[in-house]
Design a protein around this motif. Sequence first.
Motif, PDB file in Angstrom:
ATOM      1  N   GLU A 202       0.838  -1.210   0.000  1.00  0.00           N
ATOM      2  CA  GLU A 202       0.000   0.000   0.000  1.00  0.00           C
ATOM      3  C   GLU A 202       0.866   1.251   0.000  1.00  0.00           C
ATOM      4  OE1 GLU A 202      -3.169  -0.394  -0.574  1.00  0.00           O
ATOM      5  OE2 GLU A 202      -2.810  -2.558  -0.470  1.00  0.00           O
ATOM      6  N   GLY A 203       1.934   1.244   0.775  1.00  0.00           N
ATOM      7  CA  GLY A 203       2.812   2.411   0.816  1.00  0.00           C
ATOM      8  C   GLY A 203       3.481   2.665  -0.522  1.00  0.00           C
ATOM      9  N   CYS A 204       3.742   1.604  -1.264  1.00  0.00           N
ATOM     10  CA  CYS A 204       4.418   1.727  -2.554  1.00  0.00           C
ATOM     11  C   CYS A 204       3.536   2.406  -3.592  1.00  0.00           C
ATOM     12  CB  CYS A 204       4.858   0.353  -3.047  1.00  0.00           C
ATOM     13  SG  CYS A 204       5.975   0.374  -4.470  1.00  0.00           S
ATOM     14  N   ARG A 205       2.233   2.378  -3.396  1.00  0.00           N
ATOM     15  CA  ARG A 205       1.331   2.988  -4.372  1.00  0.00           C
ATOM     16  C   ARG A 205       1.593   4.487  -4.511  1.00  0.00           C
ATOM     17  NH1 ARG A 205      -2.692  -0.865  -5.440  1.00  0.00           N
ATOM     18  NH2 ARG A 205      -2.893  -2.431  -3.792  1.00  0.00           N
ATOM     19  N   THR A 206       1.958   5.122  -3.413  1.00  0.00           N
ATOM     20  CA  THR A 206       2.249   6.558  -3.465  1.00  0.00           C
ATOM     21  C   THR A 206       3.739   6.844  -3.565  1.00  0.00           C
ATOM     22  OG1 THR A 206       2.170   6.617  -1.037  1.00  0.00           O
ATOM     23  CG2 THR A 206       0.156   7.204  -2.221  1.00  0.00           C
ATOM     24  N   ALA A 207       4.571   5.904  -3.109  1.00  0.00           N
ATOM     25  CA  ALA A 207       6.016   6.143  -3.144  1.00  0.00           C
ATOM     26  C   ALA A 207       6.590   6.033  -4.547  1.00  0.00           C
ATOM     27  CB  ALA A 207       6.726   5.155  -2.217  1.00  0.00           C
ATOM     28  N   PHE A 208       5.978   5.150  -5.375  1.00  0.00           N
ATOM     29  CA  PHE A 208       6.510   4.934  -6.722  1.00  0.00           C
ATOM     30  C   PHE A 208       5.592   5.547  -7.759  1.00  0.00           C
ATOM     31  CE2 PHE A 208       6.475   2.415 -10.664  1.00  0.00           C
ATOM     32  CZ  PHE A 208       7.783   2.641 -11.081  1.00  0.00           C
ATOM     33  N   ASN A 209       6.199   6.220  -8.739  1.00  0.00           N
ATOM     34  CA  ASN A 209       5.455   6.798  -9.852  1.00  0.00           C
ATOM     35  C   ASN A 209       6.226   6.484 -11.134  1.00  0.00           C
ATOM     36  OD1 ASN A 209       4.867   8.960 -11.932  1.00  0.00           O
ATOM     37  ND2 ASN A 209       3.310   9.481 -10.414  1.00  0.00           N
TER      38      ASN A 209
END
Length: 595
Positions: free
Chosen positions: A309-316
């Motif tokens: 879930e945290g990776c959804r906003t951390a990675f673009n």
Amino acid sequence: MKKRLLCASATLASVALVSACGGGDTPPPPPPPSATLPQLTPATAAPLVGTCDALLNFVYASTTMVSAVSVPAGTLRNHNGNPPVQIPVGEHCRVEGRMLDRTSPVDGQAYAIRFEMRLPTNWNGRFYYQGNGGLDGNLRDAIGDFGGVPMTNALQKGFAVISSDAGHNNESGQDPLFGVDPQARVDYGYGTVQKLTPLAKALIQRAYGKLPDRSYIGGTSNGARHAMVAAARLSDQYDGILANSPGFNLPKSAAAQLYTAQQWRKVATDETDLRTAFTVPERRLVANAILARCDALDGLADGMVQDIEGCRTAFNLFRDVPTCSGARDGPTVNPATCLSAAQKSAIDAMYYGPVNSRGEQLYATQPYDPGLVGNLWTSWKFTALADRDAPAVGVVFMSPPDATLVSGFQTGADEATITREFAFRFNFDIDYPKLFVTDGVYTESAMSFMTPPNPTNLATLRDRGGKMIVIHGASDGPFSIDDTRNWYRALNDSNGGEANRFARFYRVPGMNHSRAGPATDQYDSLEALIQWVEFGRAPDSILAQARGLGNPGGRNNELPADWAPDRTRPLCPYPQVARYNGTGDIERAENFSCR
């Protein structure tokens, strides 16, 4: 990058949209927070009564017994690892039969439900229904597979196990043309499990002098879908439900694969080889970018993205992967250094999932995960699109079946060509709604015969003390882990936030479809389910191990070189994440906590 919405407005009048957004389910009444759910008693062992060959005389309605043969201990051996390690299966009785022989009035083909059952001489009192994968059609050994590359199976544990071909026969060329027959569609979807469950229990009673004390159903992929359907349709018949990498919305996910093919076509250098759209060096470039942004979110940079879930906003993708200023270098350079703007748009669209011309989302998103470098991810995303998903959608799931595709299979046309062309021309405004409709011949839609009715209403299973374990890899190629997450969230909401009292969902970082990828993909989820169902030991975590050199389950050659070959991690129940405690060997699960 344009911000995407998770689901289009529910005011849009679309059958497909309502289903995609999870509408139409009647939530079950949640139990009072203090209510105690029943605790089921453990199974008790019993010996086989009489001889194996006597079971050839077993009588059941519309059923023909074909054979009953005793199989000596050691004839079957589980696993051939590297180096070879073979674990013998105990003595058992192997029974074959067929049920409901018929000739279809629609396609003139002969159909029957073929089944195999294996009954241990030393029975543990339990029954296991083995759901099989793909489009079925093959009578696989009833050994009790359940996913997770474990070092045992249900038959070795002492279960009586049944397997079937789901009502059609691949050896007779019925795959995928069984989809022309409406009854064969229903039998594939849920009818076979519904019909064979009472037969299997009656055969167990004949063989051992008693019914099974505890009954389980499980499998991987489509087999996991069978299990999830049974949780809703047959919850009074099964005490434990085990679903590994489930495709419980299989018609939608198969259509999403066609959408993926259409995205790859836009950027492929050769549309007959969609792998040219996103090469291995380019996928490695993206995987490394994901790790750079997300690996340490769980407290340790170890080559695994636990905090999905945290990776959804951390990675673009658009920000964190370089954009080529000129031509792509991925097809010719390793390592690749950039992606084209068109590639990024195609990849982003694939991860977001299919939409129609109104922008309505028709399936689930997928999380970015470094497991996209895996060979199974590659297989499903590039080659299975045509040879598996197109036939399923066009012949089995659409009502009526696609006439051009059916004709092509009947006349022996080049399958690679006709399925690829079907995938490319599939229209999400016109064709996708055909997954939800009926007509005078096809009186059940694919979304009716393939998916669980009211999938968040599992009150019967819950209130009788049944339990459910669902496990899914973060880089599953055909089935989105987000679809499973969305189901679990809705289940939890419909149970007053207490779904974990009877159902738990575990994510496996890096794992592809059912196994492989850079992952700890070896775990015994069936034992965890038995302990929960029969002894009340809730699985607060499930131990998972990497399959390095020497593993009896077979080596996973996709493990990073800097991992210990026997690395272990806890699989945590959603929404918890396996986080490093800050001290201790980073290769051992005991130094991580689910929180």
